[in-house]
Motif scaffolding. Sequence first.
Motif, PDB file in Angstrom:
ATOM      1  N   GLU A  97       0.815  -1.217   0.000  1.00  0.00           N
ATOM      2  CA  GLU A  97       0.000   0.000   0.000  1.00  0.00           C
ATOM      3  C   GLU A  97       0.845   1.261   0.000  1.00  0.00           C
ATOM      4  O   GLU A  97       1.851   1.363   0.706  1.00  0.00           O
ATOM      5  CB  GLU A  97      -0.925   0.009   1.218  1.00  0.00           C
ATOM      6  CG  GLU A  97      -1.849   1.220   1.260  1.00  0.00           C
ATOM      7  CD  GLU A  97      -2.805   1.183   2.435  1.00  0.00           C
ATOM      8  OE1 GLU A  97      -2.843   2.164   3.203  1.00  0.00           O
ATOM      9  OE2 GLU A  97      -3.502   0.158   2.591  1.00  0.00           O
ATOM     10  N   VAL A  98       0.401   2.235  -0.799  1.00  0.00           N
ATOM     11  CA  VAL A  98       0.988   3.566  -0.797  1.00  0.00           C
ATOM     12  C   VAL A  98      -0.142   4.575  -0.652  1.00  0.00           C
ATOM     13  O   VAL A  98      -1.307   4.268  -0.946  1.00  0.00           O
ATOM     14  CB  VAL A  98       1.807   3.811  -2.084  1.00  0.00           C
ATOM     15  CG1 VAL A  98       0.895   4.073  -3.272  1.00  0.00           C
ATOM     16  CG2 VAL A  98       2.812   4.919  -1.905  1.00  0.00           C
ATOM     17  N   ARG A  99       0.221   5.786  -0.218  1.00  0.00           N
ATOM     18  CA  ARG A  99      -0.810   6.758   0.156  1.00  0.00           C
ATOM     19  C   ARG A  99      -1.702   7.176  -1.002  1.00  0.00           C
ATOM     20  O   ARG A  99      -2.935   7.175  -0.896  1.00  0.00           O
ATOM     21  CB  ARG A  99      -0.127   7.988   0.766  1.00  0.00           C
ATOM     22  CG  ARG A  99      -1.084   9.030   1.323  1.00  0.00           C
ATOM     23  CD  ARG A  99      -0.302  10.207   1.887  1.00  0.00           C
ATOM     24  NE  ARG A  99       0.647   9.786   2.912  1.00  0.00           N
ATOM     25  CZ  ARG A  99       1.541  10.600   3.479  1.00  0.00           C
ATOM     26  NH1 ARG A  99       1.619  11.869   3.093  1.00  0.00           N
ATOM     27  NH2 ARG A  99       2.354  10.156   4.405  1.00  0.00           N
ATOM     28  N   LYS A 106       5.912   8.570  -8.203  1.00  0.00           N
ATOM     29  CA  LYS A 106       7.299   8.620  -7.736  1.00  0.00           C
ATOM     30  C   LYS A 106       7.915   7.223  -7.751  1.00  0.00           C
ATOM     31  O   LYS A 106       9.074   7.042  -8.136  1.00  0.00           O
ATOM     32  CB  LYS A 106       7.372   9.219  -6.338  1.00  0.00           C
ATOM     33  CG  LYS A 106       7.042  10.703  -6.273  1.00  0.00           C
ATOM     34  CD  LYS A 106       7.169  11.229  -4.846  1.00  0.00           C
ATOM     35  CE  LYS A 106       6.858  12.711  -4.765  1.00  0.00           C
ATOM     36  NZ  LYS A 106       6.986  13.234  -3.381  1.00  0.00           N
ATOM     37  N   TRP A 107       7.107   6.223  -7.353  1.00  0.00           N
ATOM     38  CA  TRP A 107       7.605   4.853  -7.376  1.00  0.00           C
ATOM     39  C   TRP A 107       7.881   4.399  -8.807  1.00  0.00           C
ATOM     40  O   TRP A 107       8.872   3.710  -9.077  1.00  0.00           O
ATOM     41  CB  TRP A 107       6.612   3.915  -6.690  1.00  0.00           C
ATOM     42  CG  TRP A 107       6.818   3.855  -5.213  1.00  0.00           C
ATOM     43  CD1 TRP A 107       5.978   4.293  -4.243  1.00  0.00           C
ATOM     44  CD2 TRP A 107       7.973   3.343  -4.542  1.00  0.00           C
ATOM     45  NE1 TRP A 107       6.538   4.089  -3.004  1.00  0.00           N
ATOM     46  CE2 TRP A 107       7.757   3.506  -3.159  1.00  0.00           C
ATOM     47  CE3 TRP A 107       9.160   2.765  -4.980  1.00  0.00           C
ATOM     48  CZ2 TRP A 107       8.688   3.099  -2.210  1.00  0.00           C
ATOM     49  CZ3 TRP A 107      10.101   2.365  -4.034  1.00  0.00           C
ATOM     50  CH2 TRP A 107       9.858   2.535  -2.674  1.00  0.00           C
ATOM     51  N   LYS A 108       7.010   4.768  -9.717  1.00  0.00           N
ATOM     52  CA  LYS A 108       7.231   4.370 -11.107  1.00  0.00           C
ATOM     53  C   LYS A 108       8.552   4.935 -11.615  1.00  0.00           C
ATOM     54  O   LYS A 108       9.353   4.219 -12.248  1.00  0.00           O
ATOM     55  CB  LYS A 108       6.067   4.837 -11.983  1.00  0.00           C
ATOM     56  CG  LYS A 108       6.211   4.389 -13.433  1.00  0.00           C
ATOM     57  CD  LYS A 108       4.989   4.758 -14.253  1.00  0.00           C
ATOM     58  CE  LYS A 108       5.152   4.244 -15.685  1.00  0.00           C
ATOM     59  NZ  LYS A 108       3.976   4.567 -16.525  1.00  0.00           N
ATOM     60  N   VAL A 188      13.670   7.128  -0.885  1.00  0.00           N
ATOM     61  CA  VAL A 188      12.268   6.895  -0.536  1.00  0.00           C
ATOM     62  C   VAL A 188      11.839   7.954   0.470  1.00  0.00           C
ATOM     63  O   VAL A 188      12.235   7.924   1.639  1.00  0.00           O
ATOM     64  CB  VAL A 188      12.074   5.478   0.050  1.00  0.00           C
ATOM     65  CG1 VAL A 188      10.604   5.259   0.409  1.00  0.00           C
ATOM     66  CG2 VAL A 188      12.536   4.425  -0.947  1.00  0.00           C
ATOM     67  N   ALA A 189      11.043   8.912  -0.001  1.00  0.00           N
ATOM     68  CA  ALA A 189      10.561   9.981   0.859  1.00  0.00           C
ATOM     69  C   ALA A 189       9.429   9.481   1.750  1.00  0.00           C
ATOM     70  O   ALA A 189       8.801   8.452   1.468  1.00  0.00           O
ATOM     71  CB  ALA A 189      10.086  11.156   0.005  1.00  0.00           C
ATOM     72  N   ARG A 193       6.317   6.078   1.461  1.00  0.00           N
ATOM     73  CA  ARG A 193       6.580   4.866   2.225  1.00  0.00           C
ATOM     74  C   ARG A 193       5.502   3.814   1.954  1.00  0.00           C
ATOM     75  O   ARG A 193       4.316   4.117   1.878  1.00  0.00           O
ATOM     76  CB  ARG A 193       6.608   5.173   3.720  1.00  0.00           C
ATOM     77  CG  ARG A 193       7.789   5.992   4.170  1.00  0.00           C
ATOM     78  CD  ARG A 193       9.031   5.165   4.280  1.00  0.00           C
ATOM     79  NE  ARG A 193      10.211   5.990   4.570  1.00  0.00           N
ATOM     80  CZ  ARG A 193      11.452   5.573   4.469  1.00  0.00           C
ATOM     81  NH1 ARG A 193      11.704   4.325   4.067  1.00  0.00           N
ATOM     82  NH2 ARG A 193      12.466   6.364   4.739  1.00  0.00           N
ATOM     83  N   LEU A 194       5.932   2.583   1.843  1.00  0.00           N
ATOM     84  CA  LEU A 194       5.005   1.473   1.625  1.00  0.00           C
ATOM     85  C   LEU A 194       4.444   1.029   2.967  1.00  0.00           C
ATOM     86  O   LEU A 194       5.186   0.694   3.886  1.00  0.00           O
ATOM     87  CB  LEU A 194       5.725   0.328   0.916  1.00  0.00           C
ATOM     88  CG  LEU A 194       6.280   0.702  -0.466  1.00  0.00           C
ATOM     89  CD1 LEU A 194       7.109  -0.446  -1.040  1.00  0.00           C
ATOM     90  CD2 LEU A 194       5.160   1.079  -1.425  1.00  0.00           C
TER      91      LEU A 194
END
Length: 364
Positions: A97-99, A106-108, A188-189, A193-194
């Motif tokens: 899960e991400v927010r 950003k992850w991509k 990772v900001a 966060r996952l």
Amino acid sequence: MGTRSEGTTDQMTTPTSKGFHHITMVSSDAQRTLAFYRDLLGIQLIKKTINFDDPGAYHLYFGNAEGMPGTILTFFEWPHTRRGHWGVGGVHHLALEVRNTEAQLKWKRRLEDEGVPVNGPIDRGYFTSLYFADPDGQILEIATAGPGYAIDEPAEALGQSLLLPPVDPTPDEKAIRLLTYPEPVLEVADDMRLNGIHHITGITDDLRKAGDFYEATIGLRLVKKTYNQDDGKTLHYFWASYDGHTVTPHSSFTLFGWDGSTFLAKPGGGQTHHIAFRAKDEEEQAAWREHLLSLGVEVSHVMDRGYFRSIYFRAPDGMLLEIATDVPGFSIDEPTDRLGSDLKLPDWLEGKRVEIEGMLTPLS
């Protein structure tokens, strides 16, 4: 292991798990797995230990800083294993899960800049998804926290109707491929966060039988009946810890229904070994074991895993399941601020530490 029960047990008498305790996967290279999950995905290493059943191999645990159930990903290192494959009785993918969608972009960018192929973001209606794979081939998803399951039926009546996915059936694939974050993401900001396990998706050869089983044994409740958006015809059902109003975080378990299929999951690298659900403590676990036995489920004796106690059994399609206690937790043998710092061995193997360390490749 199996069950003689074909029906659903009354929810008032069925123990109900709060959700996932952990998921255990198979790695062919512990150092490579550490670099991917800790260094690239930013998930903290919370325990460096060995497989109690195979002391010459690592067992790595990742999770949030406190090692909370529902955030824990664990890996058995099997250095010489073949690559496995998803199928009936196994996990197709694990979603973290991400927010929100900005964090997802950003992850991509971060993943693609590191040479990891990414598919998405894809609107799944109930959440938005990015797909990629770890170095062993385990399919991973980063899913947004919302909007949630109540967008197409009332929150107090989830899972009542078979629904078409609430999304455009013909997405612009070219536009999706081009969508990304405009700047490099070098670390990772906090906003990306996952946040542990969003959902786990498996494959079964009898969707109704599987649903009856999980409701009767784990106490999960059906919260969504829909179709796999990628083909529009495969049934895709969601279960969770659901009190009739709210779906508990880290509890969504979904299944693709491949009724009658004989395409079975193959164990090995890049595959899930088992899924663990939560029990509060040993007393609750003992009651659960009696409940499982009363349903005719073949269940293991209680096993001491150091950081929790475990019992194991199988779903009718062969999926290996565990019920693990929340206690005593991962700070039993090192302080919270040093979780994952040192190689930890159970008391009964401390006398063989030198021998065991000699069999393991040091991790950095």
